[in-house]
Scaffold this active site. Structure first.
Site, PDB file in Angstrom:
ATOM      1  N   ASP A 312      -5.383  25.813   0.152  1.00 44.30           N
ATOM      2  CA  ASP A 312      -4.540  24.675   0.392  1.00 44.30           C
ATOM      3  C   ASP A 312      -5.319  23.544   1.266  1.00 44.30           C
ATOM      4  OD1 ASP A 312      -1.325  24.272   0.999  1.00 44.30           O
ATOM      5  OD2 ASP A 312      -2.487  23.501   2.746  1.00 44.30           O
ATOM      6  N   ILE A 313      -4.969  22.233   0.855  1.00 47.97           N
ATOM      7  CA  ILE A 313      -5.694  21.354   1.340  1.00 47.97           C
ATOM      8  C   ILE A 313      -5.489  21.153   2.941  1.00 47.97           C
ATOM      9  CG2 ILE A 313      -6.396  18.879   1.161  1.00 47.97           C
ATOM     10  CD1 ILE A 313      -5.932  19.049  -1.718  1.00 47.97           C
ATOM     11  N   GLU A 355      -0.268  20.591  -2.778  1.00 51.16           N
ATOM     12  CA  GLU A 355      -1.747  20.621  -2.534  1.00 51.16           C
ATOM     13  C   GLU A 355      -2.337  22.112  -2.404  1.00 51.16           C
ATOM     14  OE1 GLU A 355       0.763  20.350   1.405  1.00 51.16           O
ATOM     15  OE2 GLU A 355       0.800  19.595  -0.501  1.00 51.16           O
TER      16      GLU A 355
END
Length: 436
Positions: A312-313, A355
Site C-alpha cells: 500500500d502506498i 493504491e
C-alpha cells in the site's frame, strides 16, 4: 362584586413575570457558557431584593445572548450538514472511481473512462457533481450495452457458423451420392458391355456368311461405342459438378477459418485487456483472483511454500491533494513498474485496486518474502520520485502472510491485510509478517 383595578392587575402581572424570571434562571443554569455571567448577575440581584425594573438591563442582555446562541447553533447545524453532504459526495465519488477501476472496460471506452476518472477526482460544484454522476451512469450503461451487443454478435456468428457447417455437410453428402451414382453407372456400363460382347459372340457363331458377320459386328461395336461415349460424357459432367461442390466447400471452409481466427484474435485481445490494469500495465484484480486460485491448487498438491504480500502506498491521498491526480497516476504507474521489474519470474504482481498492490511468491517462506519485500521497499524509498521537478517522499508499507494448513485464499489475504495495518500503525514505510 368588586372589580380589580388596573393597578392591581399590573401588580399581579409583575409578580407573575418575577416568578417566571426566577424559574428561567433556575432552568437555564449550566445550559450554555455564554449565559452563565448574566444568570449569575440576575441571581445576585434577586437575592438582594431587586425588582423587574432593576433586572431589565440583564434580561435584555440575556435576550441578545439567546439570539446569538440560536444563530450560532443554526450555523453549526448547517456546517455539520454541509460536512455530511461533502463526506457523502466524496464517498460516492470514491466508490464510482473504484467501480471504474474494477470494471472490464472495452478499448473503445478507455479514453472516456480516463476523462471521467479525472473528473471524479476533481473538486465539484453541486451542478458539476450531478453531471459527473450522470456521466458515470451513462458510461456504465454504455459498457453494459456494448457487452450485450458483443454477446449478440458472437451468437450470430455461431449461428452462421452452424448454418455453413450444415451446408458443407449437405454438399459433402451430395458429393458422396454423386460418387456412388458414378459407381452404379460404371457397373451398369460393365453389365451392358458384357451383354453386347455376349450378343456379338452369339452372332459370330450363328453367322453363315462373312458379310452378315461384318454387319452384326459393326452394329454391336457402334452400340458399345455410343454407350461408352455417353458414359464418358455423364462422368465428365458429374466430375465437374463434384469438383464445383468441392471447390465451394473448400472456399467456405477457408472463409470460416478466417472468421474464426478473427474472432479468436478479438476474444484474446478483449480477454487480455480484461485482465490488465490500463494505468500500470500490471494484471488487475480479476487476473489476481485467477492466478491465486491456480497457485492455491498447486500449493495444496505439492505443499511447496507460498507467500502473499499486500503493498500500500503511504499517504497516497496526500500526494493527490498536494500535487494533483496526474502525479497520483504517475505514482501508481511507477510503483507498478518497479514492483514488476524487481520481482522474480515465478512471482506474480498485480494492482489490487486503488493504491493497493498484491504479490504472490511461490516456493517462498514468509521470512524469505520479508527479505525480498524489504529490498523492494528500500529501493522505492530511494527511487528519487518527483513531479514537475519537485521531490516527493514516496514510500510503501506491506503485510506478509504464508499459506498455512487448511487455508483458503480469503484466510491468507485477511492475515496479510492485518499485517499491513500493523505496518501503518507502527509508522508506515515498513514490512510486517503476520503474527497471531
Amino acid at each position: 362584586m368588586v372589580s380589580s383595578s388596573p393597578y392591581s392587575s399590573l401588580i399581579d402581572n409583575e409578580k407573575f413575570l418575577y416568578k417566571l424570571v426566577i424559574q428561567l434562571l433556575i432552568f437555564s443554569q449550566g445550559s450554555h457558557k455564554l449565559l452563565e455571567p448574566h444568570l449569575l448577575s440576575i441571581g445576585t440581584k434577586l437575592r438582594n431584593g431587586a425588582n423587574l425594573q432593576d433586572l431589565s438591563h440583564e434580561l435584555q442582555a440575556v435576550s441578545k445572548t439567546l439570539l446569538h446562541i440560536s444563530k450560532q447553533t443554526k450555523q453549526d447545524v448547517d456546517e455539520a450538514e454541509s460536512d455530511t453532504t461533502a463526506l457523502q459526495d466524496d464517498y460516492v465519488m470514491g466508490r464510482l472511481d473504484e467501480l471504474l477501476a474494477e470494471v472490464e472496460v472495452p478499448l473503445r471506452f478507455h479514453q472516456q473512462t480516463s476523462m471521467l476518472k479525472q473528473k471524479l477526482r476533481a473538486n465539484h460544484s453541486e451542478k458539476a457533481y450531478k453531471k459527473v454522476i450522470d456521466s458515470a451512469i451513462t458510461l456504465l450503461l454504455n459498457i453494459k450495452d456494448y457487452g450485450v451487443s458483443e454477446k449478440k454478435g458472437i451468437d450470430v456468428f455461431l449461428e452462421d457458423l452452424t448454418e455453413q457447417l450444415d451446408e458443407i455437410g449437405q454438399q459433402a453428402e451430395m458429393a458422396g451420392q454423386a460418387n456412388q451414382l458414378s459407381i452404379d453407372n460404371r457397373d451398369t456400363l460393365n453389365t451392358e458391355i458384357h451383354r453386347q460382347v455376349g450378343n456379338l459372340k452369339s452372332s459370330t457363331q450363328s453367322a453363315q456368311e462373312l458379310s452378315i458377320l461384318k454387319t452384326h459386328t459393326s452394329e454391336h461395336l457402334d452400340r458399345l461405342l455410343a454407350q461408352l461415349l455417353e458414359h464418358k460424357q455423364m462422368e465428365d459432367d458429374r466430375q465437374q459438378e463434384v469438383q464445383r461442390k468441392i471447390d465451394l466447400m473448400t472456399q467456405k471452409l477457408q472463409d470460416l477459418e478466417t472468421e474464426t481466427e478473427s474472432l479468436r484474435t478479438r476474444l484474446k485481445i478483449e480477454h487480455d485487456k480484461a485482465l490488465c490494469d490500463p494505468l500500470t500495465g500490471l494484471p488487475n484484480r480479476l487476473a489476481y483472483n485467477s492466478r491465486a486460485e491456480m497457485e492455491l491448487s498447486r500449493w495444496k498438491r505439492y505443499r511447496a511454500p507460498l507467500s502473499l504480500v499486500i503493498w500500500d502506498i503511504d499517504y497516497f491521498k496526500r500526494i493527490n491533494d498536494d500535487y494533483g491526480h496526474k502525479a497520483g497516476d504517475k505514482t501508481l504507474a511507477l510503483i507498478g513498474q518497479l514492483l514488476l521489474n524487481n520481482c522474480r519470474e515465478t512471482d506474480f504482481a498485480a494492482r489490487y485496486g486503488g493504491e493497493e498492490f498484491v504479490m504472490l511468491m511461490p516456493n517462498t517462506q514468509e521470512h524469505q518474502a520479508l527479505e525480498m519485500a524489504e529490498n523492494i521497499r528500500k529501493m522505492i524509498q530511494n527511487c528519487g520520485f518527483n513531479s514537475n521537478g519537485e521531490d516527493i517522499n514516496l514510500t510503501l508499507s506491506c503485510g506478509i502472510s504464508e499459506f498455512k494448513e487448511d487455508d483458503q485464499l480469503d484466510d491468507v489475504f485477511v492475515r496479510a491485510d492485518q499485517a499491513l495495518y500493523q505496518s501503518k500503525q507502527h509508522g508506515r514505510n515498513q514490512c510486517t509478517i503476520y503474527v497471531e
